[in-house]
Design a protein around this motif. Structure first.
Motif, PDB file in Angstrom:
ATOM      1  N   TYR A 164       0.851  -1.187   0.000  1.00 52.98           N
ATOM      2  CA  TYR A 164       0.000   0.000   0.000  1.00 52.98           C
ATOM      3  C   TYR A 164       0.892   1.243   0.000  1.00 52.98           C
ATOM      4  O   TYR A 164       1.898   1.291   0.720  1.00 52.98           O
ATOM      5  CB  TYR A 164      -0.900   0.040   1.228  1.00 52.98           C
ATOM      6  CG  TYR A 164      -1.996  -0.999   1.246  1.00 52.98           C
ATOM      7  CD1 TYR A 164      -3.304  -0.674   0.935  1.00 52.98           C
ATOM      8  CD2 TYR A 164      -1.718  -2.321   1.613  1.00 52.98           C
ATOM      9  CE1 TYR A 164      -4.323  -1.625   0.976  1.00 52.98           C
ATOM     10  CE2 TYR A 164      -2.719  -3.283   1.652  1.00 52.98           C
ATOM     11  CZ  TYR A 164      -4.026  -2.928   1.334  1.00 52.98           C
ATOM     12  OH  TYR A 164      -5.020  -3.870   1.370  1.00 52.98           O
ATOM     13  N   THR A 165       0.504   2.228  -0.775  1.00 53.43           N
ATOM     14  CA  THR A 165       1.221   3.500  -0.790  1.00 53.43           C
ATOM     15  C   THR A 165       0.415   4.519   0.005  1.00 53.43           C
ATOM     16  O   THR A 165      -0.751   4.768  -0.291  1.00 53.43           O
ATOM     17  CB  THR A 165       1.432   4.023  -2.217  1.00 53.43           C
ATOM     18  OG1 THR A 165       2.154   3.052  -2.975  1.00 53.43           O
ATOM     19  CG2 THR A 165       2.216   5.329  -2.206  1.00 53.43           C
ATOM     20  N   MET A 166       1.042   5.071   1.030  1.00 51.56           N
ATOM     21  CA  MET A 166       0.400   6.055   1.890  1.00 51.56           C
ATOM     22  C   MET A 166       1.104   7.394   1.767  1.00 51.56           C
ATOM     23  O   MET A 166       2.243   7.478   1.282  1.00 51.56           O
ATOM     24  CB  MET A 166       0.439   5.615   3.358  1.00 51.56           C
ATOM     25  CG  MET A 166      -0.563   4.556   3.739  1.00 51.56           C
ATOM     26  SD  MET A 166      -0.568   4.297   5.546  1.00 51.56           S
ATOM     27  CE  MET A 166      -2.015   3.255   5.682  1.00 51.56           C
ATOM     28  N   THR A 179      -4.101   7.582   1.031  1.00 49.27           N
ATOM     29  CA  THR A 179      -3.412   6.567   0.252  1.00 49.27           C
ATOM     30  C   THR A 179      -3.305   7.054  -1.185  1.00 49.27           C
ATOM     31  O   THR A 179      -4.048   7.942  -1.617  1.00 49.27           O
ATOM     32  CB  THR A 179      -4.153   5.216   0.272  1.00 49.27           C
ATOM     33  OG1 THR A 179      -5.486   5.398  -0.228  1.00 49.27           O
ATOM     34  CG2 THR A 179      -4.197   4.643   1.674  1.00 49.27           C
ATOM     35  N   SER A 207       5.642   3.568   1.478  1.00 50.09           N
ATOM     36  CA  SER A 207       4.939   2.319   1.196  1.00 50.09           C
ATOM     37  C   SER A 207       4.997   1.389   2.392  1.00 50.09           C
ATOM     38  O   SER A 207       6.000   1.336   3.112  1.00 50.09           O
ATOM     39  CB  SER A 207       5.550   1.618  -0.020  1.00 50.09           C
ATOM     40  OG  SER A 207       5.392   2.410  -1.186  1.00 50.09           O
ATOM     41  N   LYS A 226      -5.163  10.371  -5.078  1.00 44.65           N
ATOM     42  CA  LYS A 226      -5.009  10.387  -3.624  1.00 44.65           C
ATOM     43  C   LYS A 226      -6.384  10.304  -2.975  1.00 44.65           C
ATOM     44  O   LYS A 226      -7.298  11.039  -3.345  1.00 44.65           O
ATOM     45  CB  LYS A 226      -4.285  11.667  -3.185  1.00 44.65           C
ATOM     46  CG  LYS A 226      -2.875  11.769  -3.742  1.00 44.65           C
ATOM     47  CD  LYS A 226      -2.236  13.113  -3.435  1.00 44.65           C
ATOM     48  CE  LYS A 226      -0.849  13.212  -4.068  1.00 44.65           C
ATOM     49  NZ  LYS A 226      -0.224  14.542  -3.846  1.00 44.65           N
TER      50      LYS A 226
END
Length: 260
Positions: free
Chosen positions: A145-147, A214, A186, A221
């Protein structure tokens, strides 16, 4: 990496290709919590503000939240016995001290800090203020997951079996002062589940803002706990039934200077 293949006619090919893997943090599978109350979505937020100056560091903010730099002059409307307010919306707060606008950062949900007891009743600005945010985030599937955190000024995001644990794993941080800007990072989730997080944010002087979101594969976004986008927004819950043991304070604080 080396890629080898063979056609149906028996011809073999081998090619060399480069692959860059972006840095990421793995959240231990043991951190997944099964006792989270999923009947209500939201965050638990504790506001803190002092009368003195803030040097814009994680170490000072941790000490400040522990009460080591003066009493808390933030408001206390709607807080529980521990000083936390349950916030059942997205984490998107901002205030431009020059224009009065609340659209600081990527999103414009219209929230300002007055909703979370900042500035305090005796304060004239958002200077020397901080937030501690506790959250149980639900990841629907395993994987990367990309935060992102957009902050003005700095922040530190950690995960641990108990979100309050000062020995939690740092997921992302910006240890300094800046105008509203993104920090993207990530996390790898080993199995679907609900994992605890603790976010601290602070503002030294001037305009202020913080957003937690995220980043989708197409670059979009999406704020956490965005109930208007339930198919792509990660759900967040404020409480769990139990509170595992945790380290509540560390002295000297990480990053502290001039320590005897």
């Amino acid at each position: 990496i080396e890629i080898s293949l063979q056609t149906t006619q028996g011809t073999e090919y081998t090619v060399q290709r480069s692959l860059t893997v972006q840095p990421y943090v793995t959240i231990p599978e043991a951190f997944a919590r099964s006792d989270v109350d999923t009947s209500m979505q939201g965050f638990r937020i504790r506001a803190y503000q002092i009368e003195g100056s803030h040097p814009n560091t994680i170490a000072f903010t941790e000490e400040m939240l522990a009460g080591l730099h003066g009493p808390n002059i933030a408001g206390d409307v709607g807080v529980d016995a521990e000083g936390y307010l349950t916030w059942m919306d997205v984490l998107d707060f901002g205030y431009d001290n020059k224009t009065g606008a609340t659209s600081v950062g990527n999103f414009d949900t219209g929230y300002d800090f007055l909703l979370i007891n900042l500035p305090g009743p005796t304060a004239t600005s958002l200077d020397s203020s901080a937030l501690e945010v506790l959250a149980f985030v639900e990841f629907p599937h395993a994987g990367l997951y990309t935060m992102g955190i957009n902050s003005d000024d700095g922040f530190c995001l950690q995960t641990g079996l108990n979100p309050k644990d000062r020995f939690g794993i740092v997921v992302g941080q910006y240890d300094g002062d800046r105008s509203a800007a993104d920090s993207i990072f990530s996390v790898f989730v080993p199995k679907p589940g609900i994992y605890p997080f603790r976010l601290i944010w602070w503002n030294g002087t001037g305009s202020a803002g913080v957003e937690w979101f995220t980043v989708q594969e197409d670059g979009t976004k999406v704020l956490l706990n965005d109930m208007m986008n339930p198919d792509i927004s990660l759900k967040v819950y404020p409480t769990a039934a139990s509170e595992p043991p945790y380290v509540s304070a560390v002295s000297p604080a990480p990053g502290a200077t001039q320590v005897r």
